[in-house]
Motif scaffolding. Sequence first.
Motif, PDB file in Angstrom:
ATOM      1  N   ARG A   1      20.573 -16.198  42.030  1.00 34.56           N
ATOM      2  CA  ARG A   1      19.991 -17.323  42.524  1.00 34.56           C
ATOM      3  C   ARG A   1      21.594 -17.897  43.408  1.00 34.56           C
ATOM      4  NH1 ARG A   1      15.062 -19.179  42.458  1.00 34.56           N
ATOM      5  NH2 ARG A   1      13.569 -17.430  41.334  1.00 34.56           N
ATOM      6  N   GLN A   2      21.244 -18.762  44.512  1.00 38.00           N
ATOM      7  CA  GLN A   2      22.669 -19.924  44.873  1.00 38.00           C
ATOM      8  C   GLN A   2      22.531 -21.246  44.641  1.00 38.00           C
ATOM      9  OE1 GLN A   2      23.327 -19.115  49.142  1.00 38.00           O
ATOM     10  NE2 GLN A   2      25.826 -19.075  49.137  1.00 38.00           N
ATOM     11  N   GLY A   3      23.282 -21.504  44.453  1.00 38.38           N
ATOM     12  CA  GLY A   3      23.708 -23.186  44.506  1.00 38.38           C
ATOM     13  C   GLY A   3      22.949 -23.519  43.534  1.00 38.38           C
ATOM     14  N   SER A   4      21.560 -22.877  43.056  1.00 39.89           N
ATOM     15  CA  SER A   4      22.093 -23.914  41.594  1.00 39.89           C
ATOM     16  C   SER A   4      20.763 -22.576  40.545  1.00 39.89           C
ATOM     17  CB  SER A   4      20.773 -24.834  41.333  1.00 39.89           C
ATOM     18  OG  SER A   4      19.989 -24.875  41.788  1.00 39.89           O
ATOM     19  N   PRO A   5      20.443 -22.902  39.216  1.00 42.44           N
ATOM     20  CA  PRO A   5      20.318 -22.173  38.343  1.00 42.44           C
ATOM     21  C   PRO A   5      18.394 -21.729  39.657  1.00 42.44           C
ATOM     22  CG  PRO A   5      21.075 -23.274  37.400  1.00 42.44           C
ATOM     23  CD  PRO A   5      21.153 -23.815  38.486  1.00 42.44           C
ATOM     24  N   THR A   6      18.454 -22.653  40.590  1.00 42.54           N
ATOM     25  CA  THR A   6      16.664 -22.462  40.930  1.00 42.54           C
ATOM     26  C   THR A   6      16.747 -22.517  41.511  1.00 42.54           C
ATOM     27  OG1 THR A   6      16.614 -24.889  40.599  1.00 42.54           O
ATOM     28  CG2 THR A   6      15.696 -23.628  38.723  1.00 42.54           C
ATOM     29  N   GLY A   7      18.313 -22.132  42.675  1.00 38.93           N
ATOM     30  CA  GLY A   7      17.901 -21.530  44.328  1.00 38.93           C
ATOM     31  C   GLY A   7      17.592 -20.687  44.729  1.00 38.93           C
ATOM     32  N   PRO A   8      17.507 -20.676  45.676  1.00 42.31           N
ATOM     33  CA  PRO A   8      17.294 -19.476  46.731  1.00 42.31           C
ATOM     34  C   PRO A   8      17.497 -17.977  45.907  1.00 42.31           C
ATOM     35  CG  PRO A   8      18.918 -20.266  48.156  1.00 42.31           C
ATOM     36  CD  PRO A   8      18.766 -21.331  47.083  1.00 42.31           C
ATOM     37  N   ILE A   9      16.610 -17.260  45.485  1.00 41.02           N
ATOM     38  CA  ILE A   9      17.253 -16.038  45.902  1.00 41.02           C
ATOM     39  C   ILE A   9      18.044 -15.046  46.533  1.00 41.02           C
ATOM     40  CG2 ILE A   9      16.877 -13.613  45.039  1.00 41.02           C
ATOM     41  CD1 ILE A   9      14.131 -15.330  43.984  1.00 41.02           C
ATOM     42  N   VAL A  10      19.197 -14.280  46.552  1.00 34.75           N
ATOM     43  CA  VAL A  10      20.194 -13.498  47.359  1.00 34.75           C
ATOM     44  C   VAL A  10      20.219 -12.579  47.258  1.00 34.75           C
ATOM     45  CG1 VAL A  10      21.119 -15.516  47.860  1.00 34.75           C
ATOM     46  CG2 VAL A  10      21.996 -14.003  45.839  1.00 34.75           C
TER      47      VAL A  10
ATOM     48  N   TYR B   1      27.056 -18.792  42.394  1.00 31.65           N
ATOM     49  CA  TYR B   1      25.939 -17.939  42.202  1.00 31.65           C
ATOM     50  C   TYR B   1      25.823 -17.794  40.965  1.00 31.65           C
ATOM     51  CZ  TYR B   1      26.847 -15.679  46.759  1.00 31.65           C
ATOM     52  OH  TYR B   1      26.831 -15.621  48.397  1.00 31.65           O
ATOM     53  N   TYR B   2      24.294 -17.596  40.889  1.00 30.00           N
ATOM     54  CA  TYR B   2      23.821 -17.406  39.219  1.00 30.00           C
ATOM     55  C   TYR B   2      23.133 -16.251  39.456  1.00 30.00           C
ATOM     56  CZ  TYR B   2      24.997 -22.838  39.548  1.00 30.00           C
ATOM     57  OH  TYR B   2      25.261 -24.215  39.090  1.00 30.00           O
ATOM     58  N   LEU B   3      23.596 -15.429  37.672  1.00 30.01           N
ATOM     59  CA  LEU B   3      22.884 -14.904  37.394  1.00 30.01           C
ATOM     60  C   LEU B   3      21.943 -15.439  36.343  1.00 30.01           C
ATOM     61  CD1 LEU B   3      22.322 -12.073  36.579  1.00 30.01           C
ATOM     62  CD2 LEU B   3      23.656 -11.963  34.730  1.00 30.01           C
ATOM     63  N   VAL B   4      20.716 -14.982  36.686  1.00 27.10           N
ATOM     64  CA  VAL B   4      19.352 -15.776  35.936  1.00 27.10           C
ATOM     65  C   VAL B   4      18.759 -14.264  35.280  1.00 27.10           C
ATOM     66  CG1 VAL B   4      17.980 -17.238  35.801  1.00 27.10           C
ATOM     67  CG2 VAL B   4      20.070 -17.630  37.512  1.00 27.10           C
ATOM     68  N   SER B   5      18.814 -14.589  33.352  1.00 23.28           N
ATOM     69  CA  SER B   5      17.719 -13.540  33.142  1.00 23.28           C
ATOM     70  C   SER B   5      16.198 -14.849  32.179  1.00 23.28           C
ATOM     71  CB  SER B   5      18.929 -13.386  32.135  1.00 23.28           C
ATOM     72  OG  SER B   5      17.941 -12.126  31.156  1.00 23.28           O
ATOM     73  N   THR B   6      14.723 -13.996  32.413  1.00 18.91           N
ATOM     74  CA  THR B   6      13.737 -14.724  31.911  1.00 18.91           C
ATOM     75  C   THR B   6      13.079 -13.625  30.743  1.00 18.91           C
ATOM     76  OG1 THR B   6      13.507 -16.489  33.693  1.00 18.91           O
ATOM     77  CG2 THR B   6      12.265 -16.280  32.124  1.00 18.91           C
TER      78      THR B   6
ATOM     79  N   ALA C   1      17.938 -18.326  30.630  1.00 20.74           N
ATOM     80  CA  ALA C   1      19.739 -18.260  30.784  1.00 20.74           C
ATOM     81  C   ALA C   1      20.237 -18.107  31.556  1.00 20.74           C
ATOM     82  CB  ALA C   1      20.018 -17.497  28.987  1.00 20.74           C
ATOM     83  N   TRP C   2      21.952 -18.261  32.191  1.00 18.11           N
ATOM     84  CA  TRP C   2      22.459 -17.970  33.063  1.00 18.11           C
ATOM     85  C   TRP C   2      23.380 -17.860  32.947  1.00 18.11           C
ATOM     86  CZ3 TRP C   2      24.820 -22.683  34.480  1.00 18.11           C
ATOM     87  CH2 TRP C   2      24.775 -23.188  33.570  1.00 18.11           C
ATOM     88  N   VAL C   3      24.436 -17.256  33.680  1.00 24.56           N
ATOM     89  CA  VAL C   3      25.933 -17.646  34.202  1.00 24.56           C
ATOM     90  C   VAL C   3      26.021 -17.758  35.513  1.00 24.56           C
ATOM     91  CG1 VAL C   3      26.558 -16.113  31.810  1.00 24.56           C
ATOM     92  CG2 VAL C   3      26.040 -15.204  34.181  1.00 24.56           C
ATOM     93  N   LYS C   4      27.150 -19.035  35.680  1.00 20.51           N
ATOM     94  CA  LYS C   4      27.138 -18.717  36.722  1.00 20.51           C
ATOM     95  C   LYS C   4      29.035 -18.344  37.412  1.00 20.51           C
ATOM     96  CE  LYS C   4      28.710 -22.846  40.049  1.00 20.51           C
ATOM     97  NZ  LYS C   4      29.094 -24.411  40.091  1.00 20.51           N
ATOM     98  N   PHE C   5      28.718 -17.771  38.240  1.00 26.09           N
ATOM     99  CA  PHE C   5      29.588 -16.483  39.028  1.00 26.09           C
ATOM    100  C   PHE C   5      30.270 -16.756  40.384  1.00 26.09           C
ATOM    101  CE2 PHE C   5      26.273 -14.293  39.758  1.00 26.09           C
ATOM    102  CZ  PHE C   5      26.682 -13.589  41.207  1.00 26.09           C
ATOM    103  N   THR C   6      31.468 -16.689  40.383  1.00 26.92           N
ATOM    104  CA  THR C   6      32.385 -16.515  42.208  1.00 26.92           C
ATOM    105  C   THR C   6      32.249 -15.043  42.143  1.00 26.92           C
ATOM    106  OG1 THR C   6      34.346 -16.635  41.072  1.00 26.92           O
ATOM    107  CG2 THR C   6      33.575 -18.708  42.010  1.00 26.92           C
TER     108      THR C   6
END
Length: 276
Positions: free
Chosen positions: A143-152, A217-222, A239-244
């Motif tokens: 996702r972009q912008g936040s852990p709940t932002g749009p999927i990319v 960018y956020y890699l989000v795993s549920t 849980a998530w990790v934010k990355f560039t």
Amino acid sequence: MKARLTVTTVVLGGVALAVGGAMALGGKPVNTALYPDLRTVVPAHLNLVNQQQEDILRFSNGIANTGAGPWAVRPDPPPAEATTVTSAVQEFRDSNALYKCGEQPKQVTDCYNVISEKVAGVYEYHPAHHHWHIGDIALFEVRQGSPTGPIVGGNSIKTTFCLIDWYRLDGNAPTSERTFFDCYAIQGISSGWVDQYHQATVGQQVLLTEVPDGNEYYLVSTANYARTFTETDYTNNTAWVKFTLTSDSNGNRKVTVIEHSLCESPGMCGENAPNR
């Protein structure tokens, strides 16, 4: 295919009750089911690989059980009697013991009873891993912008797992202490244990080829994303990790982790996750 499902009931005062809660009968307490709490460990070992002109982000994903009871799921009918799909039956037990009461070796006193159970999804044969997986286990998203932002990049991937006790959440433990270790029988995660799929395993990836460079960018795993399995708390499964995502002068791309979701222990933060 019909799954065989049995729920034990007792009749008290003309009312039938499922044996899943505490009640007294003749002055003796009835065993109470202990439930799991399924939570995603912060994803670890992120590695961007360029393969056949595709940018593939690989990562290790762990699911922890922090509840009082085991996450226990059995195939019904057993894989030996199935072809490629069979029902997954979640068992609710009164302890985390290895053996079912009445089936344990004579020298073993610790055992569990199945208090109740329900059909919860399916077992599927995984041709790449050559064993049986359980469906609806985890959801991977970028996702972009936040852990709940749009999927990319179209990255919303539902995945299956073979559930076993891979490592203890807080501290090492010998494999002899594991309850779940067989992908062809009853699968699950004991209380206080984690099942991890390593970054090198088939399916542990998302595709970043069409995703532009960026810093948000956020890699989000549920875990248990569809709430197929009963647990004590559905609100703590992500849980998530934010990355560039950057490129050098030669066009080689790189992922850099800069932040991750809140986690209350080294185990949940992924610090104990083995790179294997």
